[in-house]
Structures are given as C-alpha cells and as structure tokens.
Design an enzyme around this catalytic site. Structure first.
Site, PDB file in Angstrom:
ATOM      1  N   ASP A  29       1.381  -7.633   2.143  1.00 49.81           N
ATOM      2  CA  ASP A  29       1.511  -6.298   2.134  1.00 49.81           C
ATOM      3  C   ASP A  29       2.816  -5.824   1.933  1.00 49.81           C
ATOM      4  O   ASP A  29       3.332  -5.228   2.841  1.00 49.81           O
ATOM      5  CB  ASP A  29       0.741  -5.574   3.308  1.00 49.81           C
ATOM      6  CG  ASP A  29       0.343  -4.050   2.714  1.00 49.81           C
ATOM      7  OD1 ASP A  29       0.895  -3.577   1.774  1.00 49.81           O
ATOM      8  OD2 ASP A  29      -0.414  -3.449   3.448  1.00 49.81           O
ATOM      9  N   HIS A  72       0.853  -1.298   0.177  1.00 43.94           N
ATOM     10  CA  HIS A  72       0.072  -0.021  -0.004  1.00 43.94           C
ATOM     11  C   HIS A  72       0.998   1.227  -0.206  1.00 43.94           C
ATOM     12  O   HIS A  72       0.404   2.304  -0.328  1.00 43.94           O
ATOM     13  CB  HIS A  72      -0.911   0.076   0.903  1.00 43.94           C
ATOM     14  CG  HIS A  72      -0.580   0.165   2.633  1.00 43.94           C
ATOM     15  ND1 HIS A  72      -0.436  -0.555   3.572  1.00 43.94           N
ATOM     16  CD2 HIS A  72      -0.626   1.509   3.285  1.00 43.94           C
ATOM     17  CE1 HIS A  72      -0.054   0.166   4.551  1.00 43.94           C
ATOM     18  NE2 HIS A  72      -0.127   1.291   4.498  1.00 43.94           N
ATOM     19  N   SER A 108       3.869   2.228   8.428  1.00 49.89           N
ATOM     20  CA  SER A 108       3.861   1.184   7.342  1.00 49.89           C
ATOM     21  C   SER A 108       4.962   0.932   6.570  1.00 49.89           C
ATOM     22  O   SER A 108       5.748   2.120   6.091  1.00 49.89           O
ATOM     23  CB  SER A 108       2.716   1.531   6.342  1.00 49.89           C
ATOM     24  OG  SER A 108       1.546   1.371   7.214  1.00 49.89           O
TER      25      SER A 108
HETATM   26  N1  ARG Z   1      -4.894   0.780   7.765  1.00 47.80           N
HETATM   27  C1  ARG Z   1      -3.427   0.508   7.129  1.00 47.80           C
HETATM   28  C2  ARG Z   1      -2.753   2.089   7.221  1.00 47.80           C
HETATM   29  O1  ARG Z   1      -3.320   2.991   7.505  1.00 47.80           O
HETATM   30  C3  ARG Z   1      -3.612   0.106   5.624  1.00 47.80           C
HETATM   31  C4  ARG Z   1      -4.098   1.055   4.798  1.00 47.80           C
HETATM   32  C5  ARG Z   1      -4.371   0.529   3.338  1.00 47.80           C
HETATM   33  N2  ARG Z   1      -5.213  -0.323   3.101  1.00 47.80           N
HETATM   34  C6  ARG Z   1      -6.469  -0.334   2.814  1.00 47.80           C
HETATM   35  N3  ARG Z   1      -7.169  -1.383   2.625  1.00 47.80           N
HETATM   36  N4  ARG Z   1      -6.970   0.823   2.627  1.00 47.80           N
HETATM   37  O2  ARG Z   1      -2.828   3.053   7.019  1.00 47.80           O
HETATM   38  N1  ASP Z   2      -1.384   1.379   8.046  1.00 50.78           N
HETATM   39  C1  ASP Z   2      -0.541   2.474   8.694  1.00 50.78           C
HETATM   40  C2  ASP Z   2       0.377   3.165   7.717  1.00 50.78           C
HETATM   41  O1  ASP Z   2       0.066   3.134   6.398  1.00 50.78           O
HETATM   42  C3  ASP Z   2      -0.046   2.199   9.937  1.00 50.78           C
HETATM   43  C4  ASP Z   2      -0.893   2.161  10.948  1.00 50.78           C
HETATM   44  O2  ASP Z   2      -1.625   3.483  11.161  1.00 50.78           O
HETATM   45  O3  ASP Z   2      -0.596   1.371  12.145  1.00 50.78           O
HETATM   46  O4  ASP Z   2       1.376   3.823   8.019  1.00 50.78           O
END
Ligand code: ARG
Ligand code: ASP
Length: 710
Positions: A219, A83, A645
């Site tokens: 990921d 991502h 991330s």
């Molecule tokens: N929650 C994770 C982080 O903030 C991954 C975000 C990307 N993945 C998604 N399915 N939107 O940012």
């Molecule tokens: N998914 C998040 C990122 O993209 C990581 C988090 O918020 O734990 O940095």
C-alpha cells in the site's frame, strides 16, 4: 473498601494508559522521552520535534487533507499509501493508460504528473495559547458567552500572529476544550505523481483483506513536492523546482525484530478515549450495528451484481470500498468493545470518579456529571439513530443523492445572475458525467426498495422524512420513482441542462427524486439538527468538565489528548498478538504469503507475473530480510487511527521501517478504548516498497535519491 476500589480503578486506568497508548503532542515530547528511551529509543525528543534546528517533524506532512506523507529525499520525494494517492492516480487514468491497473512510473522528472487540488502541509511550529484563548473565560459563564469569548480571543490572536509570519495560522482545541494550541503551517500546492504500483500490488487483498491480519498489501504511492525557485510554496508552474526540505527521513534496510521499539509520526484524525460508558455503549451497541446492518444489505446487493458483470464490478469498486471500509470497521468496534468489556471497564472507572468527587464540596461541579451524561445521551439517541438512517439508508439511494446536486438550480429565479446559472450548468454537466460513468440502475432500484423498507419498518413516522409517510407500497413507489425521474437517464439530464431556461425549474421541482431529496434535507434541517445541536453542545460542555475532572483526579498521570488531525507521535513495539484462545499471530508476513493467497479467478488475489518471476528467482537484492525472505507487512502495538494512513513507522534511531496503512480488525475499537493486548497497527515494510520500485518497476533512480542505511 472504598479506598480499595478507588486505587484499583486508578491502577486499572493507568494500566489502560500503558506505554504505547496515546497520541502525543510533538512539542511536549520531552515528557515521554524517558519512557521512549527506556523502551529502546536511541534519539531524543528534540530530534523528533524542534523549532531551533531541523528535526524529523520537517519531513512529515498532512497529505491531501486526510492522510499522512513523509519526505524521503532532498528533492521533495514523498511516500504515502496507495489508498491515499488513489484519487490522483485515478484522475490520470483512462482506458488508454490505466495507471490504477498497470501502475505508473515517471522515469524522469519531466514525466511526473501534476495533481490539481492536491495539497501537502508542513507544520512549522506549535505554541500553547491556552491562557490567551481562555482569557476572560470564567466557570460561571453561559456556554454561549464562553464560546463568544473564545471566538473573539482566537480571532485576535490569529490576526496578531499573522502579522509576524508567512505561514498559515490556526488554533485548535485539545483535551475537549481545556487546552488550545496554535499551529503555523506551510501549504504546498504543486505536488506531482511520481509512481505507484499496479493495484494487484498496491491494493492486493482488496476489501477482502481490509482491516485484517495477516496482510500482504503493497500500500504505497510516490509523489514529489515542488516549490518556486526560492523554496516557497507556489501553484503549479513548469518553472517550479523540487522542494528541498529541512529534513528528509533516512531509510533502514535492517527491518525490525519482535520487541523492537517503534513509533509512528503523523496526522491521526479523531479518537474519543475519554467518553463516559454510556456513550461508548451507544456507539458500539446502537449506532454502529444499525449502520453495519444497512450497509451490509447494500453491499450484498452490490456483490450480487458485481459478480455477474465485469463492467459493474469496476463501476462499483470504489463505492464498495467506501461503504465496506466503515461497515467492516464498525463491526470490529462492536465486537471488540463487547469482547474486551470496554463498557464495563469504563463503568468501573466512573465509580471511582464519583467517589473522588463526593469527597469534598470543592468538587461539587462534578457532582451528577455522569447522571447528566446518561440523561443527555438518552435524549440524543433517537436523533442519532434518525441521522444514521438518513445517511446510510436514505442518501445511499444514488438516484436521490444525485438529484440533490440540482437542488440549487431548482431554486433559481429571474433575479439570479445569468453567470451564476451558467456556472451551475457547467458543474452539473461535469457531475452528471461522473455519476453516469459509474451508475447501474438495477442496483440502485434494489437498494432503494431495501432501504425504504428498512426505513418504514424500523423508524417511527415522526423520525423519518415526510415523503416516506405517503408511501403505501414501496415497490410501486420505487417503480414510479425510476420511471418518472429524469435523474436515471443521462440523455434526459443532458438535454435538460442543454436547454435549461427559467421555465424548466418547475419540471425540476416536480421530479420525484428531487422531491425525495428535499424531504430528507428538510427532515434533517427541521427535525433532526435543531434537536441534536443543543444536546451536542451540552454534551461538549459535560465532556470538557469530565476531561478536566479525570485529569484532576490523577494529577500524576500523563494524559494524551484525543486525536484532532494535528501532528502526533505514538509509540510502542513491533509485535504480533493473540486475538483469541489458540490464535497466535506472528508480527510479519512475506512474499510466500502472497503466493499462498494467489488466485487468478479472484480479483483481490491476482498476482502480477513479474512479481511471481522475482519470487521464483528469489531476486530480492539487498531488500531481503536476513532470514532470506521478502518481508511484506508487519504489526506493532502503536496507537493509530484514520488519518495515520501513510504515516512513517520509525525505528529506535528515527529511520524509516515502513508506512502505516491499517489496523487489525480485532482492535478497531481503539478509537474508543485502547487495549494494548489486542490493538495493532499494520505497516507495509519499507524494504518491500523499495523492492517493488527497484526490482519490479525498474525505477531504481528513485531509490538512488534516498538515504539508505544498510
Ligand atoms: N482500512 C484502511 C483505512 O481506513 C484502508 C482503507 C482502504 N482500503 C480498502 N480496501 N478499502 O482506512
Ligand atoms: N486505514 C486508515 C487510514 O486510511 C488507518 C486506520 O484507520 O488505522 O487512515
């Protein structure tokens, strides 16, 4: 009784700052070393950060300005999340070679794809410059004078250091402005895409599983940093060579057991662990629920149309992911703060702070601090709410947001240089192409109706953009907007740009979408920002004072500064958790779980045939766990946030165990209040990453570049 309360509160706060909480400054890690080693670490603070010899920090980078990456070979090979690499993968994708869907693997270096605009930053050195930055700053100065003095000092220090170094110099505030550190960074600009798995692996579980455990997302994506022949940063050139780092990470194939020490080394963006209760309450119980409600309504509309039409599903996939990420996270924040009594815990702590203050007049500058917080946050609230409506309701009407791109063009006069106008036209043509590729008008019309109704029902007249106050009937207004505005018609926009002349400006200024946009921006500029700015400045002052007070009250406690997009170390244990009575989560998932989730009819749960074949044959090679299964992801009690991330999660010997990519939903409140019982980070197991590269993609040559510890 009072003393008891005080010691109880201190006990509570220290318990809150248990081993595991905190995002530590790598140059000061000697203060954590003992605790880390007691928890199982077998290396030293100096192995992690040193400016005298190579250390792990030389392998960690800020990737693309928003994520973390790590170097895993002597040839600049870099790992980060899928991502995080998404935009660059998309940049190279088209109908003929859809790397998002199919994945991409460069089979030799000549096939690696340059990514214009992508940067990778190495921290070379950090210095404490608090004394120099705060030179001549006194407690009785006005805030304005204080800021001016700090700005002047900062400028001078940077200019001096710049004379002595080839690196980029910057200074950042820590501990809410009580400390300052100087950073020397090296920025590389030739970074190439080397490989990524298909989305069915890299995004497996998609938005459905986002923020959720158990998780099965592969990921990761792979890049390579290039440098000139002398190893210095250089813009893309065919003559550039793979960058040889001072250090690359070794990779462990041993996996991690429950209870094992682990640490994450990366670039957390922003946390607010030292806010007063009133701020946490406002965030979790006023602001987040509004954003969640508004976004939820929009997502429902997206879902409805996305389910009906495959093309629309693809067009709105990225927008859905973007809106959905915050939507789901903030829901978790509210839930977590309330369920685990985050506000009450803060209030309890504040009582002890006040008692500590009133013991002596020497602490008089902390008197009434909490009352002032209460007052200022109350003052701030309606403006913050207005801002939340503006960004989540107003500007999520795509037509209006897109029209905003033309605001500058609508201001040109006969005095504007022709080249400037030509440049605007070129970039607007680009923006228009991008916009219409992913635009579906029926969705936007429904979003507009829903959001404008929200606005009119829930925001008082003087807290909304003025154009809204002229609307008598939302349906009629929306019908007018979409029939009169040229911004929902690609042909019209292109014709307009093609034939643009000065006299066209009038037409632009009258377009109802641009009128609405201007009204929103003016509302922000004239009614919201001028009110919010002084309150926020005062809150920053109070927060600086409160931070200082908290540190004085507990001189023995080792405080960690809030995240601010600088390199940090955070540590804890590999462990599962019990989010609710009767629920007990194991710390890892396996390929079996991917097969359990498989559903060819649900986009998020499609499994690649080749992966199934490998699973059926149990063809895991040396990447299998000793229990014989293929481990996919694991959780740990390591304090992380956005920006982490792609960060490496490392074992007691500093070897790579996996890539951090998310947190568990029940613990997303960790940006405000960290609870070691419930906050878990989620990483993809490095063995799954290598298994996909080697066995699935046939890119073993990449694994061969790495240093593998079996
Ligand atoms: N929650 C994770 C982080 O903030 C991954 C975000 C990307 N993945 C998604 N399915 N939107 O940012
Ligand atoms: N998914 C998040 C990122 O993209 C990581 C988090 O918020 O734990 O940095």
């Amino acid at each position: 009784m009072k003393r008891l309360l005080l010691s109880l509160a201190i006990l509570l706060s220290s318990a809150m700052a248990f081993a595991g909480e905190g995002m530590w400054i790598p140059m000061l890690l000697q203060y954590n070393e003992k605790e880390m080693q007691e928890m199982g670490m077998r290396i030293t603070a100096d192995d992690i950060y040193s400016i005298n010899h190579s250390s792990l920090k030389d392998a960690i980078v800020l990737f693309g300005g928003g994520c973390t990456g790590e170097i895993v070979s002597d040839y600049g090979l870099l790992l980060t999340n899928h991502h995080c690499g998404y935009d660059y993968i998309q940049q190279h994708s088209s109908v003929n070679h859809d790397y998002l869907t199919d994945g991409f693997w460069a089979m030799d270096r000549s096939q690696e794809l340059p990514c214009p605009g992508l940067t990778v930053v190495f921290l070379r050195e950090m210095r404490d410059v608090t004394a120099q930055v705060l030179d001549q700053v006194t407690d009785d100065m006005t805030e304005e004078k204080r800021q001016a003095t700090i700005n002047e000092n900062t400028k001078r220090i940077i200019a001096e250091v710049e004379k002595t170094t080839p690196y980029k110099v910057s200074i950042k505030a820590f501990f809410c402005g009580n400390e300052y550190y100087l950073l020397l960074n090296e920025v590389f600009t030739d970074v190439r895409l080397v490989g990524c798995p298909p989305s069915n692996i890299g995004k497996f579980g998609g938005d459905t599983d986002n923020w959720v455990w158990p998780r099965h997302t592969g990921d990761f994506s792979v890049f390579r940093v290039y440098a000139d022949k002398d190893g210095h940063p250089a813009d893309y050139s065919a003559d550039n060579v793979p960058y040889k780092p001072a250090k690359h990470l070794d990779i462990s194939l041993k996996g991690a057991e429950e209870g094992d020490f682990a640490f994450v080394f990366g670039y957390p963006a922003r946390t607010n662990e030292y806010l007063p209760a009133v701020a946490v309450d406002q965030e979790a119980n006023v602001i987040d629920p509004i954003a969640v409600r508004l976004r939820g309504e929009i997502l429902d509309i997206y879902n409805k149309y996305q389910e009906q039409d495959r093309k629309v599903r693809i067009q709105y996939a990225s927008k859905h992911a973007g809106l959905g990420n915050g939507w789901k996270k903030w829901m978790g924040v509210t839930e977590g703060i309330n369920h685990f009594h985050g506000v009450e815990k803060k209030r309890f702590y504040e009582k002890s702070f006040e008692e500590w203050c009133y013991v002596t007049f020497q602490r008089s500058f902390y008197f009434n601090l909490l009352e002032q917080f209460d007052k200022k946050y109350k003052e701030l609230e309606p403006y913050k709410v207005a801002y939340t409506y503006l960004t989540n309701a107003g500007l999520n009407i795509e037509l209006i947001d897109f029209a905003g791109n033309f605001a500058k063009l609508s201001q040109v006069t006969k005095d504007t240089p022709k080249e400037e106008i030509d440049d605007m036209i070129v970039s607007l043509k680009e923006a228009s192409k991008e916009f219409f590729k992913n635009y579906y008008q029926p969705i936007d019309e429904e979003v507009a109706k829903t959001m404008l109704n929200e606005y009119l029902e829930n925001q008082p007249a003087d807290f909304r953009p003025s154009f809204l106050n002229e609307i008598k009937d939302v349906d009629a207004y929306v019908a007018m907007l979409f029939s009169k505005s040229m911004f929902c018609d690609e042909q019209k926009v292109n014709d307009f740009l093609e034939k643009f002349r000065l006299s066209s400006v009038k037409k632009l200024q009258k377009d109802p979408a641009l009128v609405a946009y201007q009204s929103m921006i003016n509302f922000y500029r004239e009614d919201v920002n001028p009110k919010m700015k002084p309150i926020n400045e005062e809150l920053a002052r109070l927060q600086r004072l409160y931070m200082k007070g908290q540190m004085q009250m507990e001189p023995e406690k080792h405080f960690s500064p809030d995240a601010n997009f600088t390199l940090r170390v955070t540590y804890g244990k590999v462990e599962g958790f019990k989010p609710q009575d009767g629920k007990n989560y194991r710390h890892f998932t396996t390929l079996e779980g991917i097969m359990e989730k498989e559903n060819p009819d649900i986009y998020d749960y499609v499994v690649e045939p080749k992966l199934k074949e490998l699973f059926n044959n149990k063809d895991y090679g040396r990447y299998a766990d000793k229990d014989g299964t293929m481990h996919v992801a694991f959780t740990a009690s390591v304090h992380t946030t956005g920006g982490n991330s792609g960060s490496p999660i490392l074992n007691a010997d500093g070897q790579l165990l996996g890539l951090n990519f998310d947190r568990c939903w029940e613990g997303t409140m960790s940006d405000l209040v960290y609870d070691p019982n419930i906050c878990r980070n989620i990483s993809v197991d490095i063995r799954y990453v290598l298994f996909i590269m080697d066995k699935f993609a046939g890119a073993k040559h990449l694994v061969d570049e790495m240093t593998i510890v079996e």
